[in-house]
Design a protein around this motif. Sequence first.
Motif, PDB file in Angstrom:
ATOM      1  N   SER A   1       1.238  -1.501   0.167  1.00  0.00           N
ATOM      2  CA  SER A   1      -0.223   0.287   0.403  1.00  0.00           C
ATOM      3  C   SER A   1       1.067   1.332   0.208  1.00  0.00           C
ATOM      4  CB  SER A   1      -0.755   0.232   1.191  1.00  0.00           C
ATOM      5  OG  SER A   1      -0.088   0.317   2.513  1.00  0.00           O
ATOM      6  N   GLY A   2       2.179   1.070  -0.546  1.00  0.00           N
ATOM      7  CA  GLY A   2       3.384   2.370   0.429  1.00  0.00           C
ATOM      8  C   GLY A   2       3.076   3.128   1.582  1.00  0.00           C
ATOM      9  N   SER A   3       2.446   2.091   2.372  1.00  0.00           N
ATOM     10  CA  SER A   3       2.483   3.008   3.685  1.00  0.00           C
ATOM     11  C   SER A   3       2.721   1.079   4.804  1.00  0.00           C
ATOM     12  CB  SER A   3       1.351   3.525   4.612  1.00  0.00           C
ATOM     13  OG  SER A   3       0.002   2.827   4.388  1.00  0.00           O
ATOM     14  N   GLU A   4       2.777   2.237   5.842  1.00  0.00           N
ATOM     15  CA  GLU A   4       2.750   0.912   7.306  1.00  0.00           C
ATOM     16  C   GLU A   4       1.943   0.817   8.182  1.00  0.00           C
ATOM     17  OE1 GLU A   4       6.610   0.779   8.977  1.00  0.00           O
ATOM     18  OE2 GLU A   4       7.985   0.831   6.766  1.00  0.00           O
ATOM     19  N   SER A   5       0.392   1.411   7.616  1.00  0.00           N
ATOM     20  CA  SER A   5      -0.504   1.419   8.632  1.00  0.00           C
ATOM     21  C   SER A   5      -0.910   0.025   8.673  1.00  0.00           C
ATOM     22  CB  SER A   5      -1.685   1.938   7.347  1.00  0.00           C
ATOM     23  OG  SER A   5      -2.298   0.777   6.407  1.00  0.00           O
ATOM     24  N   GLU A   6      -1.584   0.103  10.071  1.00  0.00           N
ATOM     25  CA  GLU A   6      -2.248  -0.867  11.060  1.00  0.00           C
ATOM     26  C   GLU A   6      -2.864  -1.827  10.118  1.00  0.00           C
ATOM     27  OE1 GLU A   6      -1.550  -3.675  13.961  1.00  0.00           O
ATOM     28  OE2 GLU A   6      -1.215  -1.435  13.430  1.00  0.00           O
TER      29      GLU A   6
END
Length: 587
Positions: A563-568
Amino acid sequence: MLEELDIRNLGPIHEATITPASGMTAITGETGAGKSMLLSALSLISGGPADAGRVTVGADEAWAQGIFAVADDAVAAGVAHEAGVDVEDGELFLARTVKAAGRSRAVLGGKSVPKSVLANVASALVTIHGQAEQLNIASASRQREFLDHASDDGEQLEAYHAAWRALRDMDDRLERLRSQESSARQRADYLRESVGRINEVDPHPGEDEDLKVKRDRIENAADIAEGVSHALAALDSSQLEFDASTETTGASDLLLQAAQALRGIHAAGEFQELADRLESLNAELQDVVFALSKHLDEDFGDADLDTLNARIHELSELTRRWGPTLADVLEWRDKASFEIEDLDASPEKIAELEAEREGLYRKAVAAADELTEARSRAAATLAGKVTAELESLAMPGASLEIRVTRRSGESEDALDANGGDDIAFLFTPYEGSAQLPMGKSASGGELSRLMLALELSAADMHAGESSQGQQDAESGMTFIFDEVDAGVGGKAAVELGRRLARLARTSQVIVVTHLAQVASWADSQFVVTKIPPDADDDAVGVITTVQQVRDDARIREVARMLSGSESEASLDHARELLADSRLNAGE
């Protein structure tokens, strides 16, 4: 198998070390981070082109080294041995240095070698399927090699090669006979005259040395007679004719007298034993006397000496011209006799060889027929397996046909060193498309997936032939895939990762990918990261690092890829994806 890849000053990579897994390794990172430099390093140690423009700015040279685990009986070990380098402790080092000035140096096992030698060794260790390298499969020779590798035609191929070599040897011999001119006839006359001279003298191996020894004895006959006479007189005077008034006692008589004296002693002790020893010495002495006495009867006359010298002179003439020894003279005569047969080039001889050549040609044709049959069977099997794989690799309707066409006719072009077949890989990229030659009908990503399907199918065919199941004949090969995931996503990406992992069961696989669904199947993962220049030191420029990620760090990297991020949510998805891949890896 690649155990370690070391890089220095190659593009933005100042220094990096990669220790790939024996199974599947994923190389990931953001676009433009420098993943291509890893492929450049592998290409360099595989004998690829050296581009001075890829040397890190400000550095004098770039350097790459691969350490490979190689068995002593592996093909690569044999190629390296021919270059004067042997495998040490089961490892082989391939290195390449590229100067900023543009020159490069190839090193194999610590020894400088031509770039071509490095390429030959690497070809038995590494197969790179990248945008440039994989286009090699477009060549007819590479397609034939791949088909032979995948098929079980080793016996037929070896039989054909033997028949072809015999045919070519005969053709060379006939060509040599037919092209003879006056120089050849002059040599034949010289050989006949020389052989006749040798046969006239009729030498025997070592004869000249024996005659020289005999001559030496004749020339020293007086000294020999005098020395033998004195020796016999001292040992046993009964062997000589002396004046009756002369009384001499030899060593033999003295020994017997001593023995008799000891035997006359009647006291206890070792006297009888010593008497036995004296008599034993006398027996040995009598053997010496007998050997010397034979030389008294030798008669050496002047006529014998003249004959010997004449014979020695004859033999010396032979060794001077065709020696240095009589054995060499005889060997030269035998070889010359065979050469005369060819140099005569009589019509009858040529006709005889032409008939023999016809038989060899028929044998080569028969061996080529059997090879064609084996290739045709393998081509149908391999093409069917590849087509089935393509459906699961996001290429519905795509298919591969491997066409084996036997050349016809009696011309010289009907057979060559590799058989009598023209082999073509024809690829249909989508349903309804025309068949096109492989390499000219697919994008980079499609061609990478097609190559993956080919490697998988070949590995399956080898596993079917092997009783070991999980190990095939090429288990030491390292496969590099780049762009294999171009244009792929969703379920197809999962299937792509699954198939790469399946290939990794029998061979080492390194894949450069931007898909988490592919990277999650890997046994190990390395991340290529671009670090922007420090605001206070613009001279350093962009630096790229290569780090292996494990546990939480790998989860974060897979989440970034998702997703391009490190969200939960992305972290949970990454954990789930890695867990599913590990669970299904044994399928």
